[in-house]
Design a protein around this motif. Structure first.
Motif, PDB file in Angstrom:
ATOM      1  N   VAL A  19       0.852  -1.191   0.000  1.00  0.00           N
ATOM      2  CA  VAL A  19       0.000   0.000   0.000  1.00  0.00           C
ATOM      3  C   VAL A  19       0.887   1.240   0.000  1.00  0.00           C
ATOM      4  O   VAL A  19       1.846   1.337   0.782  1.00  0.00           O
ATOM      5  N   THR A  20       0.561   2.220  -0.869  1.00  0.00           N
ATOM      6  CA  THR A  20       1.306   3.472  -0.958  1.00  0.00           C
ATOM      7  C   THR A  20       0.381   4.632  -0.597  1.00  0.00           C
ATOM      8  O   THR A  20      -0.764   4.701  -1.075  1.00  0.00           O
ATOM      9  N   SER A  21       0.891   5.528   0.250  1.00  0.00           N
ATOM     10  CA  SER A  21       0.131   6.711   0.659  1.00  0.00           C
ATOM     11  C   SER A  21       1.097   7.858   0.879  1.00  0.00           C
ATOM     12  O   SER A  21       2.002   7.765   1.727  1.00  0.00           O
ATOM     13  N   GLY A  22       0.938   8.934   0.094  1.00  0.00           N
ATOM     14  CA  GLY A  22       1.774  10.111   0.272  1.00  0.00           C
ATOM     15  C   GLY A  22       3.254   9.836   0.145  1.00  0.00           C
ATOM     16  O   GLY A  22       4.057  10.421   0.884  1.00  0.00           O
ATOM     17  N   GLY A  23       3.639   8.953  -0.755  1.00  0.00           N
ATOM     18  CA  GLY A  23       5.047   8.637  -0.953  1.00  0.00           C
ATOM     19  C   GLY A  23       5.603   7.628   0.025  1.00  0.00           C
ATOM     20  O   GLY A  23       6.759   7.221  -0.092  1.00  0.00           O
ATOM     21  N   LYS A  24       4.791   7.193   0.988  1.00  0.00           N
ATOM     22  CA  LYS A  24       5.221   6.179   1.945  1.00  0.00           C
ATOM     23  C   LYS A  24       4.563   4.846   1.594  1.00  0.00           C
ATOM     24  O   LYS A  24       3.514   4.804   0.967  1.00  0.00           O
ATOM     25  N   LYS A  25       5.206   3.762   2.036  1.00  0.00           N
ATOM     26  CA  LYS A  25       4.751   2.440   1.643  1.00  0.00           C
ATOM     27  C   LYS A  25       4.727   1.496   2.839  1.00  0.00           C
ATOM     28  O   LYS A  25       5.598   1.567   3.715  1.00  0.00           O
ATOM     29  N   GLN A  26       3.733   0.626   2.865  1.00  0.00           N
ATOM     30  CA  GLN A  26       3.690  -0.444   3.862  1.00  0.00           C
ATOM     31  C   GLN A  26       3.282  -1.741   3.174  1.00  0.00           C
ATOM     32  O   GLN A  26       2.409  -1.747   2.297  1.00  0.00           O
ATOM     33  N   SER A  27       3.930  -2.852   3.582  1.00  0.00           N
ATOM     34  CA  SER A  27       3.622  -4.180   3.070  1.00  0.00           C
ATOM     35  C   SER A  27       3.149  -5.060   4.218  1.00  0.00           C
ATOM     36  O   SER A  27       3.673  -4.973   5.337  1.00  0.00           O
ATOM     37  N   PHE A  28       2.164  -5.900   3.952  1.00  0.00           N
ATOM     38  CA  PHE A  28       1.686  -6.831   4.965  1.00  0.00           C
ATOM     39  C   PHE A  28       1.165  -8.086   4.281  1.00  0.00           C
ATOM     40  O   PHE A  28       0.838  -8.067   3.090  1.00  0.00           O
ATOM     41  N   LYS A  29       1.119  -9.182   5.034  1.00  0.00           N
ATOM     42  CA  LYS A  29       0.658 -10.453   4.499  1.00  0.00           C
ATOM     43  C   LYS A  29      -0.808 -10.682   4.851  1.00  0.00           C
ATOM     44  O   LYS A  29      -1.250 -10.349   5.950  1.00  0.00           O
TER      45      LYS A  29
END
Length: 724
Positions: free
Chosen positions: A710-720
């Motif tokens: 997931v990308t939001s405002g140039g930041k990213k998070q990954s999850f399973k």
């Protein structure tokens, strides 16, 4: 029987009466549950049973009268017959319940009466007596006596009205812990319920995956038999209509194919004749499926008589003819071949009209057919191909055969022959259909394992012990046959099974295997992985007592047991090189404990190569007498940059997990993009957003583990996320 006579018989008999179970109606309402205060059943434990208990009155179910019932700890009763013991008593598919029908199933699952009680009683006076059978606070799901989930439920059978009730008490089980069925069935039809705010029912699709008892708690389901039949009765044809069978053998089942024409309340009776003129009733044959008596050598005819209980109208089905052995008329068809591993292929087909199938394979197209004959020895079959020439790899009654010992990329050929076999070992008579057509030959070539990119992750949470390839595409199990006292081989592991199994005793999911004798040579094998610079293999490892979380008093010390980590660089996983070994010589006893310990292995020596990684469990040529488990969990292959990135979106939330349909993602800031990656590294979903709440529909994705970025405002998070 010649074709003209058969055609004339088709004109004499008609089609159509419905199977009875599908005509039952039902209603659902709130109702207080009270435990049955009666005789305690002797059915206990896993697949426990108690057979042939008197009902106390005559009970009619699907137009058949019954006076006895049998109890299964797996949450059902069987009318008029004993419970079929073993695994089939927990294979809760109402659509395929011939081995357990006729049955009434208020909560059919792999249960265990390790706690609680199963009781029964008859109350009331004729003609209004009632039988109650209750399962009170019994263990449900997983078949374990230690299972912490319980349920209470009961069945009521009513004399005269022949109504059936299922009543449910409170239960203690979280959602998704069960895979149960609710309904009833006889040998020819069924009625399957799906609990919910509004209950659903089906006589076409059986729901054997009920996971939540919320909608059953405090409910009573009343099943009412269909009303009396009206109008004329018509029956279908029977299948098979012509059977060849061996002397003093039981022929295959005969079934009347019922069509939906609205008739109900029909009494069935099978009849037998040796001349198509004089017919006699077959005792006890009162369902739409017949198990014919043992064949005595004389041509025999069977038909089903249907009688309307209100009008007395009678109709007969077409006849089924049984004669002595002969070459089957219809050859197999619809052959397919599926690569299971680089050395294993499964061939499937549609059966013809015989009783058995013979599979002959070769590395050349020219396959010599088998020869019919009398007084012959049993065929010698070997599912492991010798490497060249013609070989029998299967002789049996199934619709599939698994062949091992193959070389991936090599072309092979197989023909499947329909045949009948009579006699005894050492003196068999064979009747082969040796017709060579395009329908009974297949050309196949085992394919290499799937190739994936980094990162590769496997936490074994979906592994059940027999589904590794389905749960984690590209992974597979294998083994190498090892004789006692011989050094275990590392070349060309075969097949799709091993001693590796699923375990949760350590609080995390693991793949575990036991070490005990001197013949184990079991493999867990990864897909083909494209390695980059600085690739690292990481996993957790532990050693426990056999099947539990306790420390083993001796473990691997003073044994010749080994857990090898191996690498294969060829396409087929044929040759393997050990890169690390856990053994008594190089493993500190303080390292291999019953606490999962992190282990890392540098794979930089294979940078730029495509490799497979395997865990090989071998217990060496010496039988040491020590029995213990080694566990592997939380496995990953990655570079430092390809590992799942730490969270940069502190307010991001996602639910539910596991997910069955729609995954919801929310964040305080606007979500710009979301993508889904499967375990093969393939992007299966990608979408742009301009919202603080995004939804992804997982309903069409296969079950398994997925990574969501997931990308939001140039930041990213990954999850399973787990799709179940």
């Amino acid at each position: 029987m010649n074709n003209m006579n058969r055609a004339l018989l088709m004109l004499l008999f008609f089609i159509g009466v419905n199977a009875q179970v599908s005509h039952y109606t039902y209603s659902v309402a709130n109702f207080p549950y009270v435990a049955v205060n009666g005789t305690n059943s002797t059915a206990t434990g896993i697949n426990g049973l108690q057979d042939n208990i008197p009902i106390g009155f005559t009970f009619n179910f699907a137009n058949v009268d019954y006076t006895t019932f049998s109890i299964s700890t797996n949450g059902y009763i069987r009318l008029g017959k004993p419970i079929t013991p073993g695994a089939t008593s927990r294979n809760n598919n109402l659509r395929n319940n011939a081995n357990q029908g006729p049955m009434l199933a208020p909560l059919w699952d792999y249960n265990n009466r390790g706690t609680g009680t199963i009781s029964y009683r008859v109350i009331g006076a004729p003609p209004n007596r009632m039988l109650e059978v209750g399962w009170h606070n019994v263990n449900i799901g997983s078949g374990m006596a230690s299972e912490t989930f319980f349920a209470s439920f009961k069945i009521r059978l009513f004399e005269f009205t022949n109504k059936i009730e299922y009543i449910y008490g409170s239960s203690l089980n979280p959602a998704d812990e069960l895979s149960a069925s609710v309904g009833m069935g006889d040998e020819a039809s069924f009625l399957s319920l799906t609990p919910g705010i509004s209950f659903q029912s089906s006589s076409v699709v059986s729901n054997n995956a009920i996971a939540d008892l919320e909608y059953l708690e405090g409910k009573r389901i009343i099943f009412t038999p269909p009303a009396a039949c009206t109008g004329a009765i018509t029956l279908s044809t029977v299948t098979p209509s012509y059977i060849n069978t061996c002397f003093e053998e039981a022929p295959r089942k005969i079934k009347a194919i019922i069509q939906t024409l609205g008739a109900s309340n029909i009494k069935y009776q099978w009849e037998q004749s040796f001349n198509q003129t004089s017919w006699v009733e077959i005792s006890g044959a009162v369902a739409t499926v017949l198990e014919p008596p043992v064949f005595t050598g004389e041509t025999t005819y069977y038909r089903l008589r249907a009688t309307c209980l209100t009008t007395g109208d009678v109709t007969y089905s077409e006849m089924s003819e049984i004669e002595g052995p002969a070459v089957p008329l219809n050859q197999v068809s619809n052959l397919t071949a599926t690569t299971l591993t680089p050395s294993t292929v499964r061939i499937k087909w549609k059966n013809g009209s015989g009783y058995r199938r013979l599979v002959i394979m070769s590395d050349t197209l020219d396959i010599t057919p088998p020869v019919s004959g009398f007084g012959l020895a049993e065929n010698i079959q070997n599912p492991v191909y010798s490497g060249s020439g013609q070989q029998i790899v299967y002789d049996g009654t199934s619709t599939r055969a698994v062949i091992n010992g193959l070389n991936c990329g090599q072309v092979y050929y197989a023909r499947v022959y329909e045949f009948q076999r009579c006699g005894e070992p050492g003196s068999f008579d064979y009747y082969y259909n040796t017709t060579h057509t395009a329908a009974n030959i297949i050309t196949f070539s085992p394919a290499p394992a799937n190739t994936v990119n980094l990162p590769v992750e496997n936490d074994f949470s979906l592994f059940t012990g027999s589904n590794l390839s389905a749960a984690y595409p590209g992974w597979y199990e294998a083994a190498i046959t090892t004789l006692p006292g011989t050094e275990p081989s590392m070349i060309n592991p075969q097949g799709t099974t091993s001693t590796w199994r699923s375990s949760n005793v350590l609080g995390i999911p693991t793949a575990a295997t036991f070490f005990s004798a001197n013949t184990i040579n079991s493999w867990l094998i990864s897909p083909r992985i494209n390695l980059l610079d600085d690739s690292v293999l990481k996993f957790k490892i532990a050693l426990t007592d056999y099947t539990n979380a306790n420390p083993d008093p001796s473990g691997i010390a003073n044994t010749d047991d080994k857990l090898n980590i191996l690498i294969s660089t060829d396409e087929c996983g044929f040759n393997w090189t050990p890169v690390y070994t856990f053994s008594a010589e190089n493993t500190d006893e303080d390292f291999l404990t019953n606490v999962p310990t992190d282990f890392e292995l540098d794979l930089s020596a294979y940078t730029g190569q495509t490799v497979q990684i395997a865990f090989q469990a071998v217990d060496g040529p010496v039988a040491n007498g020590s029995t213990y488990d080694i566990h592997i969990g939380a496995l990953s292959v990655a570079t430092p940059l390809s590992l799942t990135e730490p969270s940069e979106l502190n307010t991001l939330k996602f639910y539910p997990n596991p997910v069955t349909d729609v995954l919801t993602i929310s964040n305080n800031d606007t979500i710009n993009n979301a993508e889904v990656i499967n375990l093969l590294g393939q992007k299966v979903f990608n979408a742009q957003y301009n919202t603080t709440e995004a939804r992804i529909d997982f309903a069409s994705f296969p079950e398994g583990v997925y990574v969501v970025n997931v990308t939001s405002g140039g930041k990213k998070q990954s999850f399973k996320v787990v799709r179940k």
